[in-house]
Motif scaffolding. Structure first.
Motif, PDB file in Angstrom:
ATOM      1  N   MET A   1      55.728  49.487  -9.150  1.00 21.65           N
ATOM      2  CA  MET A   1      57.279  48.925  -8.093  1.00 21.65           C
ATOM      3  C   MET A   1      57.801  49.154  -7.762  1.00 21.65           C
ATOM      4  O   MET A   1      58.715  50.368  -7.769  1.00 21.65           O
ATOM      5  N   ASP A   2      57.964  48.955  -6.390  1.00 26.58           N
ATOM      6  CA  ASP A   2      59.255  49.784  -5.537  1.00 26.58           C
ATOM      7  C   ASP A   2      60.072  49.071  -5.702  1.00 26.58           C
ATOM      8  O   ASP A   2      60.463  48.118  -5.596  1.00 26.58           O
ATOM      9  N   LEU A   3      61.243  50.268  -6.439  1.00 27.74           N
ATOM     10  CA  LEU A   3      62.771  50.091  -6.512  1.00 27.74           C
ATOM     11  C   LEU A   3      63.217  49.842  -6.473  1.00 27.74           C
ATOM     12  O   LEU A   3      64.256  49.032  -5.726  1.00 27.74           O
ATOM     13  N   ALA A   4      63.316  50.201  -4.248  1.00 30.17           N
ATOM     14  CA  ALA A   4      64.460  49.691  -3.749  1.00 30.17           C
ATOM     15  C   ALA A   4      64.117  48.405  -3.488  1.00 30.17           C
ATOM     16  O   ALA A   4      64.686  47.573  -2.789  1.00 30.17           O
ATOM     17  N   THR A   5      62.450  48.315  -2.856  1.00 31.11           N
ATOM     18  CA  THR A   5      62.769  47.059  -2.396  1.00 31.11           C
ATOM     19  C   THR A   5      62.613  45.586  -3.104  1.00 31.11           C
ATOM     20  O   THR A   5      63.093  44.569  -3.030  1.00 31.11           O
ATOM     21  N   PHE A  66      56.243  45.878  -1.804  1.00 28.96           N
ATOM     22  CA  PHE A  66      56.515  45.719  -3.500  1.00 28.96           C
ATOM     23  C   PHE A  66      55.816  46.815  -4.397  1.00 28.96           C
ATOM     24  O   PHE A  66      56.354  47.442  -5.508  1.00 28.96           O
ATOM     25  N   PHE A  67      54.354  47.589  -4.317  1.00 30.55           N
ATOM     26  CA  PHE A  67      53.763  48.540  -4.798  1.00 30.55           C
ATOM     27  C   PHE A  67      53.330  50.207  -4.319  1.00 30.55           C
ATOM     28  O   PHE A  67      52.253  49.791  -3.283  1.00 30.55           O
ATOM     29  N   ALA A  68      54.198  51.322  -4.542  1.00 27.29           N
ATOM     30  CA  ALA A  68      53.769  52.305  -3.941  1.00 27.29           C
ATOM     31  C   ALA A  68      52.611  52.610  -4.917  1.00 27.29           C
ATOM     32  O   ALA A  68      53.125  54.050  -5.385  1.00 27.29           O
ATOM     33  N   GLY A  69      51.551  52.499  -3.868  1.00 24.46           N
ATOM     34  CA  GLY A  69      49.950  52.941  -5.622  1.00 24.46           C
ATOM     35  C   GLY A  69      49.314  54.128  -4.734  1.00 24.46           C
ATOM     36  O   GLY A  69      48.341  55.280  -5.555  1.00 24.46           O
ATOM     37  N   MET A  70      50.327  54.976  -3.641  1.00 31.78           N
ATOM     38  CA  MET A  70      50.258  56.189  -3.209  1.00 31.78           C
ATOM     39  C   MET A  70      50.511  57.596  -3.788  1.00 31.78           C
ATOM     40  O   MET A  70      51.477  57.587  -5.324  1.00 31.78           O
ATOM     41  N   GLU A  71      49.698  58.468  -3.893  1.00 30.63           N
ATOM     42  CA  GLU A  71      49.924  60.059  -5.002  1.00 30.63           C
ATOM     43  C   GLU A  71      50.476  60.240  -4.431  1.00 30.63           C
ATOM     44  O   GLU A  71      51.165  60.618  -3.220  1.00 30.63           O
ATOM     45  N   MET A 202      60.379  43.504   5.605  1.00 33.01           N
ATOM     46  CA  MET A 202      58.867  43.634   4.879  1.00 33.01           C
ATOM     47  C   MET A 202      58.416  44.669   6.609  1.00 33.01           C
ATOM     48  O   MET A 202      57.749  45.445   5.720  1.00 33.01           O
ATOM     49  N   ALA A 203      58.673  43.417   7.905  1.00 32.33           N
ATOM     50  CA  ALA A 203      58.127  45.111   8.521  1.00 32.33           C
ATOM     51  C   ALA A 203      58.193  46.373   8.427  1.00 32.33           C
ATOM     52  O   ALA A 203      57.125  46.892   8.374  1.00 32.33           O
ATOM     53  N   GLY A 204      59.904  46.452   8.080  1.00 34.29           N
ATOM     54  CA  GLY A 204      59.926  47.707   8.220  1.00 34.29           C
ATOM     55  C   GLY A 204      59.914  48.222   7.033  1.00 34.29           C
ATOM     56  O   GLY A 204      59.163  49.613   7.598  1.00 34.29           O
ATOM     57  N   LYS A 205      59.558  48.005   5.652  1.00 37.33           N
ATOM     58  CA  LYS A 205      59.024  48.663   4.827  1.00 37.33           C
ATOM     59  C   LYS A 205      57.372  48.554   5.010  1.00 37.33           C
ATOM     60  O   LYS A 205      57.629  49.932   4.609  1.00 37.33           O
ATOM     61  N   LEU A 206      56.605  48.079   5.882  1.00 39.56           N
ATOM     62  CA  LEU A 206      55.408  48.257   5.439  1.00 39.56           C
ATOM     63  C   LEU A 206      54.825  49.499   7.218  1.00 39.56           C
ATOM     64  O   LEU A 206      54.119  50.418   6.953  1.00 39.56           O
TER      65      LEU A 206
END
Length: 253
Positions: A1-5, A66-71, A202-206
């Motif tokens: 889960m992305d804490l900032a979001t 909401f989810f940052a699943g990147m290495e 959301m658009a900005g985060k994407l």
């Protein structure tokens, strides 16, 4: 889960809700006609604006807010140092058993092309095409969120006009003025909240997530190309480190 979001959503909605509660009953901010106008109108207008397949596909993209699943870049560099050293000691074909254990489709495909003996230029063209289409998919998701953010306040204004017309038509009956005015004001409120606390952020985060993922894909591509050219592991490390700010660069151990 992305804490900032998560923190951003809780903080923004929490403060708005606190302001509403401290000013009186929160039930006065609940109006079904206003919800129907703003939510239904926004979704409907967006569906007119985009193909249905894009609308349905955007849900998978929105999960990235909401989810940052990147290495991390450091993990990617660590992997490529292992691949490069193995290829230098045992040959490029020694990487083939590792490909089955890789979950990342982009990395898996790049290493497979390298093991198959394709020219570095051909590998680069294939991987650049993958990155290009990845950017296109992400841009569509951010664009749809921005469109939702643009339509929501517009639908709020439409609801305001509807409420004012209803109020002016029934000025002779004071009991009808309150509900009509509620529709007039609450639709604007709902539209502003959805646009500024949900869709536009959301658009900005994407967009930010897309830039981060493209950067990682480019790192992976350069690592694969360097291995296919048989470059020294130390040179590969320096190339991949150049993608990062100095404070985040992997130090030689």
């Amino acid at each position: 889960m992305d804490l900032a979001t998560l923190i951003g959503i809780v903080l923004s909605f929490g403060l708005v809700a606190a302001a509403i509660v401290t000013g009186g009953s929160p039930l006065i901010f609940v109006n079904i006609p206003s919800v129907l106008i703003v939510v239904g109108g926004t979704i409907g207008a967006t569906m007119v604006n985009y193909p249905l397949s894009h609308i349905l596909g955007v849900m998978g993209v929105i999960k990235k807010t909401f989810f940052a699943g990147m290495e991390s870049p450091a993990e990617i560099i660590e992997k490529f140092m292992d691949y490069a050293n193995r290829a230098r000691r045992e040959g490029i074909l020694s990487l083939e058993p590792l490909i089955k254990e890789i979950d990342d489709h982009f990395l898996k495909k790049g290493l497979q092309l390298t093991v198959d003996g394709l020219e570095p230029q051909t590998i680069q063209e294939i991987l650049e095409t993958e990155i290009s289409y990845l950017e296109d998919r992400h841009s569509i998701g951010a664009e749809i969120c921005s469109t939702l953010g643009a339509f929501a306040p517009a639908m709020g204004m439409i609801g305001t006009v509807i409420g004012l017309v209803q109020m002016l038509q029934t000025m002779s009956d004071p009991s009808t003025i309150g509900p009509a005015m509620a529709v007039a004001l609450l639709t604007t409120f709902y539209g502003a909240v959805l646009a500024n606390l949900v869709f536009n952020p959301m658009a900005g985060k994407l967009k930010t997530r897309s830039k981060e993922e493209v950067l990682l894909k480019e790192m992976v591509m350069h690592g694969i190309l360097s291995i296919s050219k048989g470059e020294n592991p130390r040179i590969i490390e320096e190339k991949l480190n150049s993608f990062l700010p100095p404070r985040d660069r992997r130090q030689e151990g």
